[in-house]
Design an enzyme around this catalytic site. Structure first.
Site, PDB file in Angstrom:
ATOM      1  CD  GLU A  37      -3.011  -0.801  -0.067  1.00 28.02           C
ATOM      2  OE1 GLU A  37      -3.027   0.302  -0.647  1.00 28.02           O
ATOM      3  OE2 GLU A  37      -3.716  -1.756  -0.428  1.00 28.02           O
ATOM      4  CB  THR A  43       4.290   4.159  -7.492  1.00 31.07           C
ATOM      5  OG1 THR A  43       5.012   5.126  -6.737  1.00 31.07           O
ATOM      6  CG2 THR A  43       5.215   3.560  -8.533  1.00 31.07           C
ATOM      7  N   GLY A  81      11.002   6.747  -6.061  1.00 33.63           N
ATOM      8  CA  GLY A  81      10.783   8.153  -5.714  1.00 33.63           C
ATOM      9  C   GLY A  81      10.080   8.330  -4.378  1.00 33.63           C
ATOM     10  CE1 TYR A 115      -7.122   2.868  -0.526  1.00 38.59           C
ATOM     11  CE2 TYR A 115      -4.733   3.120  -0.231  1.00 38.59           C
ATOM     12  CZ  TYR A 115      -5.821   2.450  -0.786  1.00 38.59           C
ATOM     13  OH  TYR A 115      -5.605   1.353  -1.562  1.00 38.59           O
ATOM     14  CG  ASP A 133      -8.601   4.225  -4.128  1.00 35.18           C
ATOM     15  OD1 ASP A 133      -9.832   4.153  -4.383  1.00 35.18           O
ATOM     16  OD2 ASP A 133      -7.773   3.446  -4.626  1.00 35.18           O
ATOM     17  CB  CYS A 194     -21.446   1.234 -18.778  1.00 32.49           C
ATOM     18  SG  CYS A 194     -20.831   2.800 -18.136  1.00 32.49           S
ATOM     19  CB  CYS A 203     -24.598   2.465 -12.437  1.00 27.08           C
ATOM     20  SG  CYS A 203     -23.581   3.926 -12.632  1.00 27.08           S
TER      21      CYS A 203
END
Ligand code: SF4
Length: 327
Positions: A37, A43, A81, A115, A133, A194, A203
């Site tokens: 995580e 990334t 990074g 998160y 997220d 979809c 939805c």
């Protein structure tokens, strides 16, 4: 949210067959899930996989990570990074003997936000904490046809609430991963698939034909910094002011202090103070000066400020006049 929770079953069924095989999905070990995580923050999945495997081969558990020389740790992270992530991982690994097993304690680890804490708590420990997220926010915005700005905390709180209600309490970790997987592979930002979506019939965004307009992300207006000056010109205890008469302006009828461009011949004296004033996307800094004029120009009147109760004075003029009190 009404009957949205009914999507759990089809979503989980889809996830079971469609989930990508990712190395961190083969384990429920909190250390390994936590490392994945943290690596996945900022990334992409494909870039993380080789780093994840090398990292865990070298640091197979928290104790090995805690004991690693910093140079080696950074070398293993090199290329990913955001090195503070690696330093925080080590700092956290040094802070516990056994990986914390509740959400609040996980959240306290360096480098861990809501998160990541929800992801580790649910996937490793089966605790009912919903992740939110970018992928999950997009899915929820579309499912519930929520056109709130996803950058506002109010919208995020609302979506967190929906995510918590949707979460399958029987298998929160799998459900969280299924929501994220749906966002990552089907409910794509520009072209949601979809036709292949296992929850399409629930939805509301799609039913309203708005799936591509959601989620809404308003661009933050950049605040413009503007410096201005106002003049306080006194005579017999009264102050020189002018009245806004332009009917198109919001402040029509309000009295203002002059600015240097109104009175190019004014002699400007000492500064009595400075104040700030923000209007929509403008940040003003006003410097207030005492000044003198020999002739009162047309449109300007000396106003008795001490009994100005019935006269509407603009907020900026009031703030400027207050600088006299603090002289
Ligand atoms: S139906 Fe379309 S917009 Fe709605 S959740 Fe599925 S992929 Fe996303």
């Amino acid at each position: 949210m009404t009957s949205l929770y009914r999507l759990r079953k089809p979503l989980l069924k889809w996830y079971e067959s469609a989930a990508r095989e990712l190395p961190w999905r083969q384990t429920r070990e909190p250390y390994r899930i936590w490392v994945s995580e943290i690596m996945l923050q900022q990334t992409r999945v494909a870039a993380v996989i080789p780093y994840y495997e090398r990292f865990l081969a070298r640091f197979p558990d928290a104790a090995a990570l805690a004991a690693a020389p910093e140079a080696e740790l950074l070398a293993m992270w090199s290329g990913l990074g955001y090195y503070s992530r690696a330093r925080n991982l080590q700092k956290a690994a040094q802070s516990f003997e056994k990986f914390p097993s509740d959400y609040e304690a996980i959240l306290k680890l360096p480098g861990v936000g809501p998160y990541t804490a929800a992801a580790v708590a649910s996937i490793a420990f089966g605790l009912p904490h919903a992740v939110l997220d970018g992928n999950v926010m997009r899915v929820i915005a579309r499912l519930t046809c929520d056109s709130g700005d996803i950058q506002s905390s109010k919208t995020r709180d609302r979506m967190q609430q929906v995510a918590a209600e949707l979460l399958d309490p029987a298998q929160p970790g799998v459900f969280n991963q299924a929501m994220m997987e749906l966002g990552a592979t089907i409910c794509l930002p520009r072209e949601p698939k979809c036709g292949e979506c296992p929850v399409a019939k629930f939805c509301q965004g799609r039913q309203a034909g708005k799936e591509k307009e959601l989620p809404v992300k308003l661009r933050k207006m950049k605040m413009q910094q503007i410096d201005r000056q106002v003049l306080i010109i006194e005579c017999d205890g009264k102050v020189l002011m002018w009245k806004r008469t332009d009917a198109a302006e919001k402040l029509v009828g309000f009295w203002e202090l002059p600015e240097p461009h109104h009175l190019p011949r004014a002699r400007i004296g000492e500064r009595t103070g400075t104040f700030r004033h923000a209007i929509t996307n403008h940040n003003y800094t006003f410097d207030v000066f005492r000044a003198n004029v020999t002739n009162v120009p047309k449109g300007f009147v000396y106003i008795n400020i001490s009994d100005s109760g019935g006269i509407p004075i603009s907020t900026t003029a009031r703030k400027a006049l207050q600088t006299l009190a603090s002289e």
